[in-house]
Every structure is written in structure tokens, then in C-alpha cells.
Design a protein around this motif. Structure first.
Motif, mmCIF file in Angstrom:
data_model
loop_
_atom_site.group_PDB
_atom_site.id
_atom_site.type_symbol
_atom_site.label_atom_id
_atom_site.label_comp_id
_atom_site.label_asym_id
_atom_site.label_seq_id
_atom_site.Cartn_x
_atom_site.Cartn_y
_atom_site.Cartn_z
ATOM 1 N N UNK B 308 0.783 -1.347 0.064
ATOM 2 C CA UNK B 308 -0.111 0.003 0.063
ATOM 3 C C UNK B 308 0.899 1.213 0.017
ATOM 4 N N UNK B 309 0.573 2.115 -0.775
ATOM 5 C CA UNK B 309 1.572 3.262 -1.053
ATOM 6 C C UNK B 309 1.549 4.084 -0.206
ATOM 7 N N UNK B 310 0.063 4.311 0.606
ATOM 8 C CA UNK B 310 0.024 5.314 1.549
ATOM 9 C C UNK B 310 0.708 4.788 2.602
ATOM 10 N N UNK B 311 0.688 3.516 3.099
ATOM 11 C CA UNK B 311 1.332 3.030 4.202
ATOM 12 C C UNK B 311 3.016 3.046 3.890
ATOM 13 N N UNK B 312 3.122 2.863 2.947
ATOM 14 C CA UNK B 312 4.878 3.238 2.402
ATOM 15 C C UNK B 312 5.200 4.753 2.801
ATOM 16 N N UNK B 313 4.151 5.459 2.507
ATOM 17 C CA UNK B 313 5.019 6.931 2.469
ATOM 18 C C UNK B 313 4.735 7.388 3.705
ATOM 19 N N UNK B 314 3.855 6.845 4.645
ATOM 20 C CA UNK B 314 4.182 7.293 6.190
ATOM 21 C C UNK B 314 5.062 6.848 6.695
ATOM 22 N N UNK B 315 5.630 5.274 6.320
ATOM 23 C CA UNK B 315 6.779 4.902 6.888
ATOM 24 C C UNK B 315 7.935 5.681 6.584
ATOM 25 N N UNK B 316 7.931 6.172 5.499
ATOM 26 C CA UNK B 316 9.154 6.813 4.725
ATOM 27 C C UNK B 316 9.292 8.092 5.580
ATOM 28 N N UNK B 317 8.225 8.867 5.754
ATOM 29 C CA UNK B 317 8.221 10.020 6.728
ATOM 30 C C UNK B 317 8.602 9.912 8.099
ATOM 31 N N UNK B 318 8.436 8.609 8.493
ATOM 32 C CA UNK B 318 8.871 8.505 9.907
ATOM 33 C C UNK B 318 10.446 8.469 9.743
ATOM 34 N N UNK B 319 10.977 7.652 8.970
ATOM 35 C CA UNK B 319 12.465 7.536 8.972
ATOM 36 C C UNK B 319 13.091 8.727 8.157
ATOM 37 N N UNK B 320 12.701 9.276 7.387
ATOM 38 C CA UNK B 320 13.121 10.751 6.675
ATOM 39 C C UNK B 320 13.399 10.402 5.354
ATOM 40 N N UNK B 321 12.985 11.349 4.430
ATOM 41 C CA UNK B 321 13.193 11.074 2.972
ATOM 42 C C UNK B 321 14.783 10.800 2.668
ATOM 43 N N UNK B 322 15.704 11.332 3.545
ATOM 44 C CA UNK B 322 17.116 11.285 3.028
ATOM 45 C C UNK B 322 17.370 9.891 3.295
ATOM 46 N N UNK B 323 17.236 9.443 4.572
ATOM 47 C CA UNK B 323 17.645 8.124 5.204
ATOM 48 C C UNK B 323 16.867 7.088 4.047
ATOM 49 N N UNK B 324 15.636 7.193 3.919
ATOM 50 C CA UNK B 324 15.033 6.384 3.064
ATOM 51 C C UNK B 324 15.941 6.145 1.625
ATOM 52 N N UNK B 325 16.040 7.310 0.928
ATOM 53 C CA UNK B 325 16.616 7.431 -0.377
ATOM 54 C C UNK B 325 17.903 6.688 -0.356
ATOM 55 N N UNK B 326 19.050 7.017 0.846
ATOM 56 C CA UNK B 326 20.309 6.306 0.753
ATOM 57 C C UNK B 326 19.746 4.860 0.914
ATOM 58 N N UNK B 327 18.934 4.314 1.904
ATOM 59 C CA UNK B 327 18.803 3.091 2.268
ATOM 60 C C UNK B 327 18.155 2.256 1.208
ATOM 61 N N UNK B 328 17.312 2.858 0.313
ATOM 62 C CA UNK B 328 16.562 2.148 -0.488
ATOM 63 C C UNK B 328 17.499 2.026 -1.833
ATOM 64 N N UNK B 329 18.408 3.214 -1.951
ATOM 65 C CA UNK B 329 19.141 3.023 -3.359
ATOM 66 C C UNK B 329 18.214 3.683 -4.433
ATOM 67 N N UNK B 330 17.428 4.518 -4.063
ATOM 68 C CA UNK B 330 16.298 5.245 -5.289
ATOM 69 C C UNK B 330 17.236 5.729 -6.206
ATOM 70 N N UNK B 331 16.968 5.792 -7.570
ATOM 71 C CA UNK B 331 17.869 6.305 -8.636
ATOM 72 C C UNK B 331 17.379 7.532 -8.731
ATOM 73 N N UNK B 332 18.410 8.510 -9.027
ATOM 74 C CA UNK B 332 18.211 9.987 -9.222
ATOM 75 C C UNK B 332 17.849 10.265 -10.697
ATOM 76 N N UNK B 333 16.885 10.805 -10.968
ATOM 77 C CA UNK B 333 16.595 11.293 -12.290
ATOM 78 C C UNK B 333 17.393 12.440 -12.745
ATOM 79 N N UNK B 334 17.348 13.309 -11.827
ATOM 80 C CA UNK B 334 18.024 14.761 -12.161
ATOM 81 C C UNK B 334 18.133 15.511 -10.955
ATOM 82 N N UNK B 335 18.905 16.401 -10.757
ATOM 83 C CA UNK B 335 18.991 17.604 -9.703
ATOM 84 C C UNK B 335 19.173 18.894 -10.220
ATOM 85 N N UNK B 336 18.824 20.038 -9.758
ATOM 86 C CA UNK B 336 19.014 21.417 -10.185
ATOM 87 C C UNK B 336 18.922 22.230 -9.111
ATOM 88 N N UNK B 337 19.499 23.460 -9.118
ATOM 89 C CA UNK B 337 19.311 24.388 -8.103
ATOM 90 C C UNK B 337 17.920 24.702 -7.789
#
Lengths: 170, 421
Positions: B308-337
Motif C-alpha cells: 500500500x503506497x499510503x502506508x509506504x509513504x507514512x513509513x518513509x516520513x517516519x525515517x526521513x526521506x534522506x535516510x530512506x533514499x540512501x537506504x533504498x538506493x532510489x535512482x536519481x533522475x536529475x537534480x537542479x538548483x
């Protein structure tokens, strides 16, 4: 000496004293709030000069096609939006008689809360985000959205779905 | 120039009715959210009277600490189960003498049709008046009245709609889901006591505002059902035995975002948002029911396995997006200022689909979503800037374009952002 146009922009401390509104004490109260005529964001709200979104946002009629209903912004300010938990309002403030607000707008994206028209600098204040200063002009105030999730039939699994969205409430 | 034309002020009588309606609504909301122990004598008296009205002698009462106790072997509800015939055979044989719960359900719906008929007169749109818009529940009431919406429609959204959103959708629904999720097999319908307040409250409001009156028999029934809503939790009426659950013991709610009629939803990040005396309850974050692990031990592995994506999102916010992105190895599409937010970046990531297959799902894989990770323009108390993720359509490849989309702006207009606070 002109009293209408201060030589320097007021600070957060000046604005909170003037309106009676408060901001959290970790924000730098002595810093001047720049008065700008461009696009500004304050958390989940965006202040955009109306001409930049003229194709999408238009003033609409109130009851019986009488045109938009304008409300003068009072000295103590006008609350535009509160947070999900009911606190932390974004409040519009201006010297009496210099700013008016209307919620009677049509926005193609349904994000606009309304339009403000100011003849002197106006300020948007928020307890956590501090202040944004608006140069005289006409602006739309828009909310932020995010992509929403769609639940498939008999499917506990929500999916990302472009084309559907919901408003952000921080 | 304001108020000259068109903008009529709502008359004081309508405003006063609306204020009184809101006060009655809040009374019923308080019953629905009550964490007082059940008023057992009152509940037993009302339920006994309802049994008599369907030609059954008053039952023996068995009290349980929560609806969840229906699920534990040896619990009061399990022990009483053999006497609740319909729990074992939910589909009554046609033509047989209907069991007591069916008789009570008939009594309830007969009452409702009569009360609805009395209220319908008040809900009719007056001739020549505009039909209330579908969005009426979100319109501030004074503005709606000024726009000519009838007082009947206003009372309906102020009382019935608001109570339905708060008690049926925000409180009862997660409990029903929790109940169904733990239950090895479906249990037949119960009556919901305090969580039926959204059904009886509106009839009470119309009556007390002097806008509807009911025949004595219907009023008498309404009083009995109202008494159950004011005194107990869920109840299962069986032949000779009625099992009644206690009310909730703790409940944490918050105002619904943008609510104009006092709607609430559950939220508690320190434990179950709704809890019964025996420890049964439900975890809810900002209105979304979540499994307990989201609060107690959210890990990237569990998030990856969650369907359930809602549940995943709530869990991600508990650990923080930075920590989650690092741990889950999400792939970066692009970054910009980030325009207007010096020193901060907008980062766009691909959000993976959950790998869990859901049996019975009728749709194919949806489009891959993306998440834009943004940085607040103002400092938190601890001197850091909060980072958070905003889901955006998967068709967006450019972080500035994606940030613009969240405000309904093109990339070029958003790129002109002068200042973010």
C-alpha cells in the motif's frame, strides 16, 4: 521624508509589532523582509503576479454576476490558510486601506485561494516561515499540490496516477 | 467597494440556526469520540427495550472490553458465540423466523425511512434557488449562505455530512479495517453504539432546531437508538444473549485539513490513535490507518515489501526521506538548483513499484511515479532545513518542471521564483 515608502524594508519584528501576529522565536526577527514584485513561495503557498498566470487564473463573479467581492485587509491581518493541524496560519497584512482580497477566482488548476491587490507594500506572515513582502501590484495566491494515489478496484495497493492530484497541507 | 451589490449578508436567523446546529453536532461528535467507560445500565435498558419492540424478552448481557475481543479464543464474545447463531450462519434461511438481529435491523430501517421523510421537506431546494454545489461541504458556511444556499442544505452539511466524515469515515472505518484484518473469518454485522452517532445525531438536530417533528413511535425509537449511541460501543444482538463492547479508552484526533464544519480525523504518532481497554485498537497517521511497524520499527526493507503506497509513504516520513533514499538506493533522475532558495537543490527520484503481487488485482502495473525531494526555505528550530518528498507525475523529467507542476506553473515561470521562505 516620505512616510509611505520606508527607506528600508521593515523587519519581522516590525511586522509582528504592527499586526500583533507572532512568529516562532528561532526565526531571525531583525532581518529585513525584502519587498519584491516577483514570484515568491512561502511553504505550501505561492504568490504569483497575476499577469504571469493570466491564461489560467481569472477573477470571477460573485452572486448574481456582480463581479468579485473584495474584502479590505484589516490592520490585524486576514488569514488565508491554516495548516493540517489547524494552526500556523498564513496571514496577509498591510497598512489599512492599501490592500484588498477576493476569493472569487477561477483557476484552471483549482489551486488559487484568491487574488490580492495592493497599492502599498503588503506582507504575508507565517509563524514558521516568517514573512514575504509584496510590492504594490496584483497577485494570485496558490496552494501546492502533489500527485495523488489511486486505488484499483478490490485492490489494497494504491498506485501513482498522473492526472490526479491533491493539495499539500503542511 | 464591497457589499454594495449582490453580496447580501446572511440573515441573522439563518446564522443563529446554523450555530445551534453546529453545537448539536459537536455534542454527537463528543459521544462518538467519548473515552468514558460505558454507561452499562443505560445501554442495557435501551437494548432491552429494543428487544421488546421486536417481540423478544430482554437478553442476558455479556460485556467485552473491545470489538477486538471477538477475535481472541476464550474472550467473552467467543464464549457467547454459540448463542449468537447468526455469527455461525450469517445467511439466514429464507422463510425462517428472522433472528433478532434481522428484526432489529428492520426496526432501524423502518424508523429511518419515516424520519427521512420528515427531513426531506427541509432539504428540498426552494424554487428559484440555485442547487447547492457538490463542493458545498468545503465552502465556508457564511459564504455559502451569502451565495443563496438554502438553510436546509447548510444544516445537512453542518451536521450529517460532518458527523459522517468524522465518525464513519475517520473513526469507524479504520476500526472496521483493523477488525477485518485480524479476523480469521467475517463476523456478522454489529450495531456500533457510539460509532452510530453520525446516524442518529442529524435526526436529533432537525428535531431540536424545531425544523422536523416525528410521529411518537418514530421519536420513541430514535430515543432508544440515541441512548445506545450515548452509552456503549459496538454490540452484537443474539437470541437471549447480547454482547456489548466498551467504549474506546483513548482516542487522538486532529482537525481535518481545510475543514469548515468541525470535521476531525485520527492521528497519533506515539502509539495507537484509538485504543480500547484491553489494548486492541488501530494505528492511524494523519487519517491513514497503518500497521504498527510503521510507528515502532519502520525499515527500508519493510517499506519495500509494503503493497500500500499510503502506508509506504507514512513509513518513509517516519525515517526521513534522506535516510530512506540512501537506504533504498532510489535512482536519481536529475537534480537542479532550487530557484529562490539559494544553496538548495531540487532532486527528482524514481519511485519503485512495490514488488509484492496482489492477488485479485484487476489492473496492470501503473506508471512509475516520481518523487521530488525539496528543501524548506526556512529553518527549523534546530537550525536545519526540513527536506521532504512530494509525489509528482512520472512523466516529468526535469526537477524545476516538477517543482513548477506542484504550483500549476510551467518550468519557465517557476524558474523566476525570487524568494522562498
Amino acid at each position: 521624508m516620505s512616510t509611505d515608502t520606508p527607506a528600508t524594508a521593515p523587519t519581522l519584528a516590525d511586522l509582528t509589532a504592527r499586526t500583533g501576529l507572532t512568529v516562532l522565536d528561532h526565526l531571525e526577527r531583525g532581518a529585513a523582509v525584502p519587498v519584491l514584485d516577483g514570484l515568491q513561495a512561502q511553504g505550501d503557498l505561492l504568490i504569483v503576479p497575476l499577469h504571469l498566470v493570466a491564461d489560467e487564473v481569472a477573477l470571477s463573479g460573485g452572486a448574481a454576476g456582480s463581479g468579485p467581492r473584495w474584502t479590505p485587509v484589516p490592520a490585524e491581518g486576514l488569514e488565508l490558510l491554516r495548516s493540517a493541524a489547524g494552526g500556523n496560519p498564513h496571514t496577509l497584512a498591510a497598512a489599512p486601506g492599501t490592500c484588498r482580497w477576493t476569493p472569487d477566482v477561477h483557476d484552471r488548476h483549482r489551486l488559487a485561494l484568491g487574488v490580492l491587490a495592493a497599492t502599498a507594500p503588503a506582507y504575508l506572515l507565517h509563524p514558521e516561515h516568517g514573512g514575504s513582502g509584496l510590492a504594490p501590484g496584483t497577485y494570485a495566491v496558490r496552494r501546492q499540490r502533489e500527485a495523488a494515489l489511486r486505488h484499483a478496484w478490490r485492490d489494497d495497493r494504491a498506485r501513482w496516477s498522473p492526472g490526479e492530484s491533491r493539495l499539500v497541507a503542511d | 467597494m464591497t457589499g454594495r451589490r449582490g453580496a447580501e449578508n446572511p440573515d441573522t436567523e439563518s446564522l443563529s440556526l446554523l450555530r445551534r446546529a453546529a453545537a448539536i453536532r459537536d455534542e454527537w461528535l463528543a459521544h462518538g469520540l467519548s473515552t468514558e467507560p460505558a454507561d452499562r445500565p443505560a445501554a442495557e435498558a435501551a437494548i432491552s427495550a429494543l428487544y421488546r419492540l421486536v417481540d423478544r424478552p430482554p437478553p442476558r448481557f455479556v460485556w467485552a472490553d473491545s470489538p477486538g475481543s471477538a477475535l481472541y479464543p476464550g474472550s467473552p464474545l467467543r464464549r457467547a458465540e454459540p448463542t449468537l447463531a447468526y455469527l455461525n450462519a450469517p445467511d439466514a434461511v429464507k422463510g425462517a423466523d428472522p433472528p433478532v438481529h434481522v428484526r432489529l435491523a428492520d426496526l432501524w430501517s423502518g424508523m429511518r425511512s419515516r424520519l427521512d421523510r420528515a427531513v426531506a421537506l427541509r432539504l428540498r431546494t426552494p424554487q428559484g434557488a440555485p442547487r447547492p454545489p457538490a463542493t458545498l461541504p468545503a465552502v465556508p458556511p457564511e459564504r455559502a449562505l451569502r451565495d443563496g444556499v438554502g438553510i436546509g442544505a447548510m444544516i445537512d452539511v453542518t451536521v450529517r455530512h460532518s458527523l459522517t466524515v468524522s465518525l464513519r469515515d475517520a473513526v469507524r472505518a479504520p476500526l472496521l479495517t483493523e477488525f477485518a484484518a485480524c479476523s480469521p473469518r467475517p463476523l456478522a454485522d454489529a450495531f456500533r453504539g457510539q460509532h452510530d452517532a453520525f446516524q442518529v445525531g442529524p435526526y436529533d438536530a432537525w428535531n431540536r432546531l424545531g425544523l422536523a417533528s416525528y410521529p411518537a413511535w418514530a421519536q420513541g425509537l430514535l430515543d432508544l437508538w440515541s441512548a445506545t449511541a450515548r452509552s456503549c460501543g459496538w454490540w452484537w444482538p443474539g437470541e437471549e444473549v447480547c454482547v456489548v463492547a466498551e467504549r474506546t479508552a483513548a482516542l487522538h484526533s486532529e482537525p481535518m485539513p481545510d475543514a469548515v464544519h468541525g470535521e476531525v480525523r485520527l492521528h497519533h504518532d506515539g502509539g495507537p490513535a484509538v485504543l480500547y481497554r484491553d489494548g486492541w485498537g488501530a494505528h492511524v497517521l494523519n487519517g491513514a490507518r497503518v500497521p504498527a511497524w510503521v510507528l515502532t520499527n519502520p525499515t527500508p526493507e519493510r517499506i519495500a515489501a509494503e503493497a500500500n503506497v499510503e502506508v509506504r509513504r507514512a513509513a518513509i516520513e517516519r525515517i526521513g526521506w534522506d535516510a530512506y533514499i540512501d537506504a533504498a538506493g532510489l535512482s536519481l533522475v536529475a537534480a537542479a538548483p532550487d530557484p529562490g532558495n539559494p544553496g538548495s537543490e531540487l532532486r527528482l527520484y524514481d519511485m519503485p513499484e512495490s514488488p509484492v503481487a496482489v492477488p485479485g488485482a484487476r489492473t496492470g502495473p501503473g506508471p512509475t511515479g516520481r518523487v521530488l525531494v525539496v528543501v524548506n526555505g526556512s529553518l527549523e528550530r534546530d537550525g536545519t532545513r526540513r527536506r521532504y518528498g512530494l509525489p509528482v507525475p512520472g512523466s516529468l523529467d526535469d526537477p524545476v518542471d516538477a517543482a513548477g507542476w506542484t504550483y500549476g506553473l510551467s518550468r519557465d515561470v517557476y524558474a523566476r521564483l525570487a524568494r522562498r521562505t
